[in-house]
Design a protein around this motif. Structure first.
Motif, short mmCIF file in Angstrom:
data_model
loop_
_atom_site.label_atom_id
_atom_site.label_comp_id
_atom_site.label_asym_id
_atom_site.label_seq_id
_atom_site.Cartn_x
_atom_site.Cartn_y
_atom_site.Cartn_z
N TYR A 258 7.66 52.98 -21.05
CA TYR A 258 7.62 54.34 -20.52
C TYR A 258 7.29 54.34 -19.03
N ARG A 259 6.33 53.54 -18.62
CA ARG A 259 5.96 53.51 -17.19
C ARG A 259 7.11 52.96 -16.34
N PHE A 260 7.85 51.98 -16.87
CA PHE A 260 9.01 51.47 -16.14
C PHE A 260 10.09 52.54 -16.03
N GLY A 261 10.35 53.26 -17.13
CA GLY A 261 11.32 54.34 -17.09
C GLY A 261 10.89 55.46 -16.15
N ASN A 262 9.60 55.76 -16.14
CA ASN A 262 9.09 56.78 -15.23
C ASN A 262 9.32 56.38 -13.78
N PHE A 263 9.07 55.11 -13.46
CA PHE A 263 9.28 54.62 -12.10
C PHE A 263 10.75 54.70 -11.71
N VAL A 264 11.65 54.29 -12.61
CA VAL A 264 13.08 54.29 -12.30
C VAL A 264 13.59 55.71 -12.11
N PHE A 265 13.19 56.62 -12.99
CA PHE A 265 13.67 58.00 -12.88
C PHE A 265 13.17 58.66 -11.59
N ILE A 266 11.91 58.43 -11.23
CA ILE A 266 11.39 59.04 -10.01
C ILE A 266 12.09 58.46 -8.78
N LEU A 267 12.33 57.14 -8.78
CA LEU A 267 13.02 56.53 -7.65
C LEU A 267 14.44 57.06 -7.51
N MET A 268 15.18 57.09 -8.60
CA MET A 268 16.55 57.58 -8.54
C MET A 268 16.59 59.07 -8.20
N GLY A 269 15.66 59.82 -8.77
CA GLY A 269 15.65 61.26 -8.51
C GLY A 269 15.32 61.57 -7.06
N VAL A 270 14.34 60.88 -6.50
CA VAL A 270 13.98 61.13 -5.10
C VAL A 270 15.14 60.78 -4.18
N CYS A 271 15.82 59.66 -4.43
CA CYS A 271 16.95 59.27 -3.58
C CYS A 271 18.08 60.29 -3.66
N CYS A 272 18.40 60.75 -4.87
CA CYS A 272 19.50 61.71 -5.02
C CYS A 272 19.16 63.07 -4.42
N ILE A 273 17.95 63.55 -4.66
CA ILE A 273 17.56 64.85 -4.11
C ILE A 273 17.47 64.78 -2.59
N TYR A 274 16.98 63.67 -2.05
CA TYR A 274 16.94 63.51 -0.59
C TYR A 274 18.35 63.56 -0.01
N SER A 275 19.29 62.87 -0.64
CA SER A 275 20.68 62.91 -0.18
C SER A 275 21.26 64.31 -0.31
N LEU A 276 20.94 64.98 -1.40
CA LEU A 276 21.45 66.34 -1.61
C LEU A 276 20.91 67.29 -0.55
N PHE A 277 19.63 67.19 -0.22
CA PHE A 277 19.05 68.04 0.81
C PHE A 277 19.75 67.85 2.15
N ASN A 278 20.06 66.61 2.50
CA ASN A 278 20.72 66.36 3.78
C ASN A 278 22.15 66.86 3.80
N VAL A 279 22.84 66.79 2.67
CA VAL A 279 24.20 67.33 2.62
C VAL A 279 24.15 68.86 2.69
N ILE A 280 23.17 69.47 2.03
CA ILE A 280 23.03 70.93 2.13
C ILE A 280 22.72 71.34 3.56
N SER A 281 21.98 70.50 4.29
CA SER A 281 21.70 70.83 5.69
C SER A 281 22.98 70.90 6.51
N ILE A 282 24.01 70.10 6.15
CA ILE A 282 25.29 70.19 6.84
C ILE A 282 25.92 71.56 6.59
N VAL A 283 25.83 72.05 5.36
CA VAL A 283 26.38 73.38 5.04
C VAL A 283 25.62 74.45 5.81
N ILE A 284 24.30 74.33 5.90
CA ILE A 284 23.52 75.29 6.68
C ILE A 284 23.93 75.23 8.15
N LYS A 285 24.16 74.02 8.66
CA LYS A 285 24.60 73.88 10.05
C LYS A 285 25.93 74.58 10.27
N GLN A 286 26.86 74.42 9.33
CA GLN A 286 28.15 75.08 9.46
C GLN A 286 28.00 76.61 9.44
N SER A 287 27.09 77.10 8.62
CA SER A 287 26.85 78.55 8.58
C SER A 287 26.28 79.05 9.89
#
Length: 409
Positions: A258-287
């Motif tokens: 469980y602790r290994f799965g928790n670590f993997v999910f948090i790592l993958m989730g943080v990386c994906c959400i960080y990338s998503l935030f930066n892509v959304i910032s491009i949309v905000i810039k275009q607006s």
């Protein structure tokens, strides 16, 4: 936002960037005010009810046990101090054994900062300052490198799908040779995915990771599925309130897995959400660029009307065009000191004419030389109109990798 010859004559690239910065700051402040109003309307009644219930329970407890409220409040303050050190009523895992400390430093370098564990000693606080300074910087670099590779992979996959679709339609030759579809092949070489498709892919990936992680947290932590989704967003976005924290009980079934799965999910989730935030910032810039473009067009129309009224009685010899000096190094068009003479109808001198042709020929030779050497200039006058064209950090990584950040748009 430059409108030449009028109220906007002093506006340039620097002022346009300042306008974007100020507009973004105003929009963020308005967004925060709206969010504060919504959260206050939703959460304030619940807070008042909870406070009333607590005061009632406190009063009943002091009467039942014949205690003064001052003594009881002093005892509760001591418990709050113990809670800061990691003491809870229920049995929980040790906070400062090696696994607990590793979980803590993970929340530090990832900037999540749940707050359930904090250093209580002066030495620990001093060490945290220097440790977090280097750790957070290194983790942000890791996120940026992850974003760069993720955008590259997504762009490659989408380009391959786009090329396959063109071949299926018969636009591109199937043998890959340059024949009748040479122009299509050349245009495909410069093809870039749209930021909106990339944003959709990252949204789906983040949602899948959050749903899978919530399915793991719900039975093990005893949370509802909605609370698990809420924890995933708070943790993956590195907000880290600390009201819900995973892997804090003293014992779990299949604890290591469980602790290994928790670590993997948090790592993958943080990386994906960080990338998503930066892509959304491009949309905000275009607006923001769209809003400023609309404001700029209105300003230009006003300036043109004023300029027309001021010149309608002036006799001009032929079609008068305002001449500008062009820098060889930057290819930037600047206002010339002879604009006044040209607009007033005075003929240009032979010296100015020869200087203008000399600059134009030098620029042409420079561009031909760069093209022949295989590294043509990527910075053009159109790129200056996009705003945030260079960017820093994640914006610099995504610059010219997506269609909406390309200088060719």
């Amino acid at each position: 936002m430059a409108c030449r010859g009028g109220c906007c004559s002093s506006a340039g690239r620097l002022n346009a960037d300042n306008a974007r910065f100020l507009l973004l700051a105003v929009l963020i402040v308005l967004y925060m005010l709206c969010g504060a109003a919504v959260f206050s309307a939703i959460e304030l009644p619940t807070e008042r009810e909870a406070k009333e219930r607590w005061e009632e329970r406190l009063e009943n407890f002091t009467r039942r046990h014949n205690l003064s409220r001052a003594e009881l409040r002093h005892f509760l303050r001591e418990y709050e101090e113990a809670s800061v050190a990691g003491i809870r009523v229920d049995d929980i895992r040790p906070r400062w054994d090696f696994t607990g400390a590793f979980y803590f430093v993970g929340t530090v370098v990832s900037t999540i900062g749940f707050g359930m564990t904090t250093p209580a000693t002066v030495g620990g606080k001093i060490f945290l300052i220097f440790y977090g300074l280097i750790g957070c910087a290194g983790t942000i670099l890791f996120f940026n490198l992850f974003l760069e590779r993720l955008i590259t992979v997504i762009a490659y996959v989408m380009k391959s799908c786009h090329e396959r679709q063109l071949r299926r339609k018969g636009v591109l030759p199937h043998n890959g040779r340059r024949g009748s579809g040479t122009s299509e092949v050349d245009s495909l070489a410069g093809w870039k995915p749209s930021v909106y498709y990339v944003m959709l892919i990252l949204c789906v990936a983040s949602l899948i990771i959050s749903c899978c992680a919530s399915a793991m947290y719900t039975p093990i932590e005893g949370w509802s599925y909605f609370d698990s989704l809420y924890f995933c967003f708070v943790a993956f976005s590195t907000i880290g309130f600390g009201d819900l924290v995973s892997s804090q009980n003293i014992k779990y079934e299949s604890q290591g897995l469980y602790r290994f799965g928790n670590f993997v999910f948090i790592l993958m989730g943080v990386c994906c959400i960080y990338s998503l935030f930066n892509v959304i910032s491009i949309v905000i810039k275009q607006s923001i660029n769209w809003i400023l473009k609309k404001l700029d067009c209105r300003c230009c129309h006003r300036c043109q009307r004023k300029l027309f009224r001021s010149r309608r009685n002036v006799v001009m010899p032929g079609n008068v065009r305002s001449r500008r000096n062009i820098s060889i190094e930057t290819d930037v068009i600047n206002e010339s000191d002879t604009d006044g003479r040209r607009l007033s109808g005075e003929m240009i001198s032979m010296k100015d004419f020869l200087a203008s042709n000399k600059v134009s020929l030098a620029i042409m030779q420079k561009q031909l030389s760069e093209t022949a050497n295989g590294y043509p200039r990527q910075m053009s006058s159109n790129s200056k109109q996009n705003g945030f064209s260079g960017g820093v950090g994640a914006l610099a990584i995504m610059n010219n990798r997506l269609a909406e950040t390309s200088v060719d748009r």
